[in-house]
Design an enzyme around this catalytic site. Sequence first.
Site, mmCIF file in Angstrom:
data_model
loop_
_atom_site.group_PDB
_atom_site.id
_atom_site.type_symbol
_atom_site.label_atom_id
_atom_site.label_comp_id
_atom_site.label_asym_id
_atom_site.label_seq_id
_atom_site.Cartn_x
_atom_site.Cartn_y
_atom_site.Cartn_z
ATOM 1 N N TYR A 443 -6.784 22.892 -50.383
ATOM 2 C CA TYR A 443 -6.276 22.982 -51.766
ATOM 3 C C TYR A 443 -5.075 23.925 -51.909
ATOM 4 C CZ TYR A 443 -9.838 26.825 -52.678
ATOM 5 O OH TYR A 443 -10.626 27.931 -52.666
ATOM 6 N N GLU A 444 -4.515 23.939 -53.099
ATOM 7 C CA GLU A 444 -3.290 24.722 -53.371
ATOM 8 C C GLU A 444 -2.122 24.294 -52.498
ATOM 9 O OE1 GLU A 444 -4.475 26.263 -56.499
ATOM 10 O OE2 GLU A 444 -2.425 26.414 -55.809
ATOM 11 N N GLY A 445 -2.026 23.001 -52.259
ATOM 12 C CA GLY A 445 -0.995 22.519 -51.338
ATOM 13 C C GLY A 445 -1.578 22.559 -49.938
ATOM 14 N N GLN A 450 2.420 23.251 -46.824
ATOM 15 C CA GLN A 450 2.917 24.623 -46.646
ATOM 16 C C GLN A 450 3.928 24.681 -45.500
ATOM 17 O OE1 GLN A 450 2.050 26.860 -48.908
ATOM 18 N NE2 GLN A 450 0.623 25.382 -49.783
#
Lengths: 618, 251
Positions: A443-445, A450
Amino acid sequence: MASNFSIDKKDIFFTLFDLFEVEKIYKDIPAFRDQTREDFEMILSEAANFATNTIAPINQPGDKNPVRFEKGEVIVPKEYLEAYKQFCENGWVATSGDPEFGGQGLPNGIHSSASEMFFAASIAFYMYPGLTMAAARLIKAYGTEEMKKKYVHRLYTGEWQGTMCLTEPSAGSAVGDLKATAKREKDHYLITGQKIFISAGEHNMTSNHIHLVLARVEGAPKGIKGVSLFLVPKFMVNDDGTLGARNDVECIGIEHKMGIKASATCTLSFGENGKCIGYLIGEENKGIQYMFMMMNEARMGVGLQGLACASAAYLEALKYAQERIQGTSIEDFKNADAPRIPIIKHPDVKKMLATMKAYTEGMRMLCYQASVFADLAENSLDPEIKEKNHGLLDLYTPIVKAYCSDMGFKVTELAVQVFGGYGYCSEYPVEQYLRDCKIASIYEGTNGIQAMDLLGRKISMKGGLLLMTFLNDFNVWCEENTNHPAFGELVKKLEATKNRLAEVSMKFAELSMGGDMAYPAFSATNYLHMFGDTVLGWLWVKAAIVAEKKLNELFAKKGIKTDEAKAKEIAENPDAAFYDGKIKTAHFFVNHLMTRTEWLAQSILSLDRSGLDINFIQ
Amino acid sequence: MKILVTAKRVTDPDMKIKVKPDGTGIVTDGMNYKINPFCEIAVEEALRIREKGNQAEIVVVGIGPKEAATELRTALAMGADRAILVLIDKYYDSTVVAKILKKIVEEEKPDLILTGKQAVDDDSNQASQMLAALLGYPQACFASKIELTDGGKKAKVTREVDGGLETIQVELPAIVSADLRLNEPRYPTVPNILKAKKKPLKEVPVDSLGIDVTPKTEFVKMTEPPTRKAGIKVPDVATLVDKLKNESKVL
């Protein structure tokens, strides 16, 4: 078996106060000038107490009895209610929030360190207040005066929950594909659409939810440039602060997950009846820009999750390895009557523990360093320092997120291995850390995103300025330390690794100038890991230099001169053993773990595209 | 009213204690310190008495080296109003503590003195009783419940005694020592921790008190408890009975 949850306060304090000397840094920042090391230590000690005594005990119950969905309501495990209430009452939600709005006004560096402890005790629990804090900061930065007045204070206290609503079924990593719409109407907008995977999207711990929702205003440009950001309260808030009518937003289901089972992962439906009121934040079509503030903060948070899981799992494994008796010493292999020894004495187990220690403490240095960048980027009085640290923070953010979630998972896996068969059993705590940690790379990219962010955006940002700043500092430091009497050898190895990183970076620049997009994307994850290993190597050698100084001071103070007396002191004095352990781990990291950069470099520089060219058939 | 509470700095009870090879004390390298858990309960009780609507100033007292200020700050962060640290840097025992506290009480004139029933480092359990004797105040030790009565002139105290509970009433000023079940201490909140450093903490060198600080006891030697020996296997019941009779003499 009961959990032996613990927090490495000694290492946390060493990293903050001895290695980064944060007290000195914060002395130059007016907002933090009055705060002393004594305050920070006391706050962090209390954070450790709270994490250990109140949060850690609900981590396993939350895993065994996950959140439930009943008739549109989400019910958290019962232990969560009281712990959350206490957490809020004790002022832990907005440790780094602006005091004007009820925050505690502490630096990011201290907030990160407390966050590490809370995440270590339970990722599922601390996600709730963590998201609230990030949402509140976004409203404070970009919201109208009225929004700030209405919402920020009650988010900072934890009375209300904040969320970030980006993902849709066909818009995850490709967030620009989102379909949720917003229709202008008088002073507000009507929001319609469905969002999935919304952490903390609905639950019974707070009286209201404030959703930050990405949606497309009618007629907006396609893709990411047509996305706007809206504030959508679950209950409308009257001007006097009381709660009004229920807004047209509803939770229609939750996910059943591999880990963080007590964290509510919700599907939210906005405007089912065409009446979901949302308020625009900032300007239309600039939503992603605002959301990035929250996302960057959340990415740092996810990196801390990786570190936190690693730390909790490593300390559990260390304790277990010291107590668990099995087998005899390898030197006694012929003697059937040889004494049975704790498994920590077996070289293979020791290697695993050394690996865990090196990554865990290394990630701690990386995360705290990035937090200090954030403090200077936000608050330094010197515009040059401000800008430089902003750049370094931008550069480090994808590394913190992806490297720490990947290596954190790796450490939890080693912890299961140290526990052997018991590690695989849910009676013991380490398998939960492994499951809870896995989400951090997703999650969060995702970590793939990244890596692309690092290679595709950060490295080329401002004509390569961020990378140049990083490499310049690194070069200067290497020159200063290359003849260090104790660590010159390590510095030289580090220097070679840094040069290799520069070489690989140049190769990517060359490839992209030639128009090759696929191969750099194919190699981006390897590059991010190479970068991460190199930074950790640098930090480890810095830590070794500080530790050696401290150790020598300790010897001098006690008048210890001979090697024999020094060895005796290290064996008997935990402080001496700590510094000695730092020095040895630095050697271990540089010689045994940082060497991974070489195979990563070889992989990248091979330019072999066969993996890309496989025709996969079923 | 004014409540005086003690807060002793003790070695962290969760850490392993090692005795120095020469027996002159414990190894303090790498040691963590904490507020004595029973003192923490006493501080909490003072706060609760105040929160029940009694106007009260809460003064916390510590005795020890300069570093003992950390534990006083913890008490201030919990909610006490100000602190006094009596600095002493040589060996002292419960009699010295009682004499120092007497002096502080004479200056501060508190209505209630709350102490921990004992400190978890030396487990003496004497200072409170001695203080009561020196002052000629009533004492109620091992309290598990405290209730102010008679408009705050008296205290009804439930004491944990062997075999049950005893409830007594004492006239204030009095000394009450806290037992484990009196309450569960709160955590200091973040805002209170930040406020704590602005609260006054007065350092008082012990020499300035004009009292004789010669201890009544002498520190002779400290040793670790003997390590338990490994068990042995006996061939039959008769041998076991014989050993129980003649070696361990339990039969």
